[in-house]
Design a protein around this motif. Structure first.
Motif, PDB file in Angstrom:
ATOM      1  N   UNK A 186       0.840  -1.203   0.000  1.00  0.00           N
ATOM      2  CA  UNK A 186       0.000   0.000   0.000  1.00  0.00           C
ATOM      3  C   UNK A 186       0.873   1.251   0.000  1.00  0.00           C
ATOM      4  N   UNK A 187       1.887   1.258   0.825  1.00  0.00           N
ATOM      5  CA  UNK A 187       2.756   2.422   0.992  1.00  0.00           C
ATOM      6  C   UNK A 187       3.558   2.668  -0.290  1.00  0.00           C
ATOM      7  N   UNK A 188       3.998   3.927  -0.499  1.00  0.00           N
ATOM      8  CA  UNK A 188       3.731   5.120   0.316  1.00  0.00           C
ATOM      9  C   UNK A 188       2.562   5.968  -0.196  1.00  0.00           C
ATOM     10  N   UNK A 189       1.408   5.354  -0.395  1.00  0.00           N
ATOM     11  CA  UNK A 189       0.231   6.063  -0.887  1.00  0.00           C
ATOM     12  C   UNK A 189      -0.316   7.043   0.163  1.00  0.00           C
ATOM     13  N   UNK A 190      -0.875   8.129  -0.304  1.00  0.00           N
ATOM     14  CA  UNK A 190      -1.547   9.110   0.554  1.00  0.00           C
ATOM     15  C   UNK A 190      -2.765   8.481   1.235  1.00  0.00           C
ATOM     16  N   UNK A 191      -3.068   8.792   2.476  1.00  0.00           N
ATOM     17  CA  UNK A 191      -2.348   9.670   3.405  1.00  0.00           C
ATOM     18  C   UNK A 191      -1.129   8.947   3.964  1.00  0.00           C
ATOM     19  N   UNK A 192      -0.066   9.671   4.188  1.00  0.00           N
ATOM     20  CA  UNK A 192       1.213   9.080   4.536  1.00  0.00           C
ATOM     21  C   UNK A 192       1.295   8.874   6.042  1.00  0.00           C
ATOM     22  N   UNK A 193       1.103   7.610   6.455  1.00  0.00           N
ATOM     23  CA  UNK A 193       1.104   7.260   7.877  1.00  0.00           C
ATOM     24  C   UNK A 193       2.235   6.278   8.134  1.00  0.00           C
ATOM     25  N   UNK A 194       3.345   6.751   8.691  1.00  0.00           N
ATOM     26  CA  UNK A 194       4.494   5.875   8.892  1.00  0.00           C
ATOM     27  C   UNK A 194       4.333   4.946  10.087  1.00  0.00           C
ATOM     28  N   UNK A 195       5.117   3.903  10.079  1.00  0.00           N
ATOM     29  CA  UNK A 195       5.194   2.993  11.214  1.00  0.00           C
ATOM     30  C   UNK A 195       5.789   3.726  12.414  1.00  0.00           C
ATOM     31  N   UNK A 196       5.347   3.400  13.627  1.00  0.00           N
ATOM     32  CA  UNK A 196       5.958   4.010  14.820  1.00  0.00           C
ATOM     33  C   UNK A 196       7.470   3.830  14.844  1.00  0.00           C
ATOM     34  N   UNK A 197       7.940   2.753  14.245  1.00  0.00           N
ATOM     35  CA  UNK A 197       9.378   2.483  14.207  1.00  0.00           C
ATOM     36  C   UNK A 197      10.153   3.606  13.533  1.00  0.00           C
ATOM     37  N   UNK A 198       9.516   4.252  12.545  1.00  0.00           N
ATOM     38  CA  UNK A 198      10.193   5.294  11.773  1.00  0.00           C
ATOM     39  C   UNK A 198       9.573   6.674  11.974  1.00  0.00           C
ATOM     40  N   UNK A 199       8.765   6.823  12.996  1.00  0.00           N
ATOM     41  CA  UNK A 199       8.029   8.072  13.202  1.00  0.00           C
ATOM     42  C   UNK A 199       8.942   9.283  13.393  1.00  0.00           C
ATOM     43  N   UNK A 200      10.138   9.072  13.915  1.00  0.00           N
ATOM     44  CA  UNK A 200      11.045  10.196  14.175  1.00  0.00           C
ATOM     45  C   UNK A 200      12.167  10.307  13.154  1.00  0.00           C
ATOM     46  N   UNK A 201      12.120   9.471  12.124  1.00  0.00           N
ATOM     47  CA  UNK A 201      13.146   9.541  11.091  1.00  0.00           C
ATOM     48  C   UNK A 201      13.098  10.913  10.412  1.00  0.00           C
ATOM     49  N   UNK A 202      14.241  11.521  10.208  1.00  0.00           N
ATOM     50  CA  UNK A 202      14.377  12.844   9.583  1.00  0.00           C
ATOM     51  C   UNK A 202      13.852  13.984  10.464  1.00  0.00           C
TER      52      UNK A 202
END
Length: 471
Positions: A174-190
């Motif tokens: 499915x990813x990275x289709x809109x709406x962009x909801x990341x995994x908690x694992x990567x929530x703070x990336x960048x």
């Protein structure tokens, strides 16, 4: 199992632009696991879709024919599962076949996946968290993050497969289709990084057709609060708001891609653990490109480069030399014929694509295409307002005709607009900022391209637009 029949692992994400992949030289992203495919195989730099929108591209990949033939012209068209597709032909050739993840071609009756021994797919777009799946007609809810769930099910299917047969597994994220909801694992990336803005971020569309100005895909005005998950700081200038929205959008997009990259690594490691790496064709692609702030936009649909171009990375140690790069023009309509060819199965005459297997072997046919035909049918859809158009791309030029008419297609708005043309000199204007259609110096080029466009339409059995605008 024939010794010359390779397994095929086809990994497809949704809306993952090639310029967000490390091996394509991305200035904004690193994708070490996806890059493993490029390092061990070949990178295609000129892979294009024939209609830059999800369902039509997926239908073309399956059937090996253009959308006016397979009937999936817009997002609102379901596929007719009784049609021939390459998965049915692989079944006949002795393959075990499966699809896991995003289907997006309709459900129920004749639109369920056909040609698959096993299917377990998301209904519609699916959810990022705790998604529902339809497994062989039965709906089930599965806890977790959708990319991880699809990955785990795909790896498990590989391990549990019928090992007396070669296999085709289509792992569709499915990813990275809109709406962009990341995994908690990567929530703070960048979180503490400013992602560079593209060079065309402040495009004003001054030389372009009205279609570019009318489209509702702009970072500054068309991203919604739910997309950027908040409001810009009080007192921000319009330019600051645009940059703030871009950072919010692109970081979540890239965070979603990070899970995809992790997934690819897991699947590659699964092939290694199963001892089948060398006899497996691994493909990484996306259903089309995507605007990552390019021209100030998000989304796709247009025939412009960032939307038209698909990533395509393939490894197959038996036939593909590691680290290859190819610039020949290959299309999503070619995928079906290519997989059938690799499996030793006959390619039906009605398929409009052509196998590019010789190309990955380093043997480009003398008569390989030097131009491609594109058509976007979904005129003035309710959200993005992109005009219907078709065109031709060669290695040097791109000619686009916005005929701007719904022509009765589903999901289109029946409001015509004045037809317009655009011409881009891709060698001198790779970012497509300067429409030179009205430059008399290009009169000969335009005449030649229009003749070639007509020939391409005839070759693929499509019809040129013949309506007259009355405005």
């Amino acid at each position: 199992m024939k010794t010359n029949q390779p397994n095929i692992l086809f990994i497809m994400s949704d809306d993952h632009a090639s310029h967000a992949i490390g091996s394509y030289g991305s200035a904004i992203n690193q994708t070490p696991n996806i890059d493993r495919i490029a390092e061990n195989g070949i990178r295609f730099d000129n892979c294009f879709c024939t209609n830059s929108i999800c369902a039509p591209s997926r239908a073309t990949i399956l059937t090996g024919v253009y959308n006016h033939i397979n009937g999936v012209k817009t997002l609102d068209d379901d596929i007719d599962g009784t049609m021939m597709n390459f998965t049915k032909l692989l079944q006949q050739a002795g393959y075990a076949t499966a699809i896991i993840g995003k289907w997006h071609l309709g459900h129920g009756g004749k639109s369920d996946p056909t040609g698959f021994d096993y299917w377990n797919v998301l209904p519609g777009q699916g959810d990022y968290f705790d998604p529902e799946f339809i497994e062989m007609g039965e709906t089930k809810k599965i806890g977790g993050y959708v990319t991880d769930v699809i990955t785990d099910m795909s790896a498990d299917w590989i391990r549990r497969r019928d090992k007396t047969k070669p296999f085709l597994l289509m792992c569709h994220h499915k990813a990275p289709h809109r709406p962009w909801l990341p995994s908690p694992k990567y929530a703070d990336l960048y979180e503490d990084v400013d992602i560079p803005e593209p060079v065309t971020f402040h495009d004003d569309y001054s030389t372009r057709a009205e279609a570019a100005r009318a489209a509702r895909m702009r970072i500054d005005r068309d991203l919604l609060p739910k997309d950027v998950k908040g409001e810009p700081p009080a007192g921000s200038t319009p330019e600051q708001v645009k940059s703030w929205k871009y950072q919010r959008y692109i970081k979540d997009y890239l965070r979603c891609v990070a899970s995809i990259d992790e997934s690819v690594g897991i699947l590659l490691d699964t092939l290694e653990a199963e001892g089948i790496r060398d006899n497996t064709i691994v493909v990484y692609t996306s259903d089309q490109g995507f605007f990552l702030g390019d021209h100030g936009w998000f989304d796709k649909r247009f025939m412009y480069e960032e939307s038209l171009r698909m990533p395509l990375l393939i490894q197959y140690p038996k036939e593909i030399r590691a680290g290859g790069v190819n610039k020949d023009m290959v299309l999503n309509v070619d995928f079906a014929a290519t997989f059938l060819d690799a499996a030793g199965a006959a390619v039906p005459a009605e398929m409009q694509g052509r196998s590019f297997r010789p190309i990955w072997k380093g043997e480009t046919p003398d008569d390989w295409r030097t131009s491609m035909y594109y058509r976007y049918w979904m005129h003035l859809d309710k959200e993005h307002s992109v005009y219907s158009h078709y065109g031709i791309r060669t290695h040097e030029y791109k000619l686009i005709y916005y005929y701007a008419d719904a022509l009765g297609t589903t999901g289109s708005l029946d409001e015509r607009r004045p037809p317009e043309w655009e011409l881009f000199d891709l060698k001198n204007d790779p970012y497509e900022m300067n429409n030179v259609y009205h430059d008399t110096a290009y009169a000969g080029v335009i005449d030649s391209l229009k003749r070639e466009l007509a020939a391409l339409q005839l070759a693929v059995e499509d019809e040129p637009y013949e309506g007259e605008y009355e405005g």
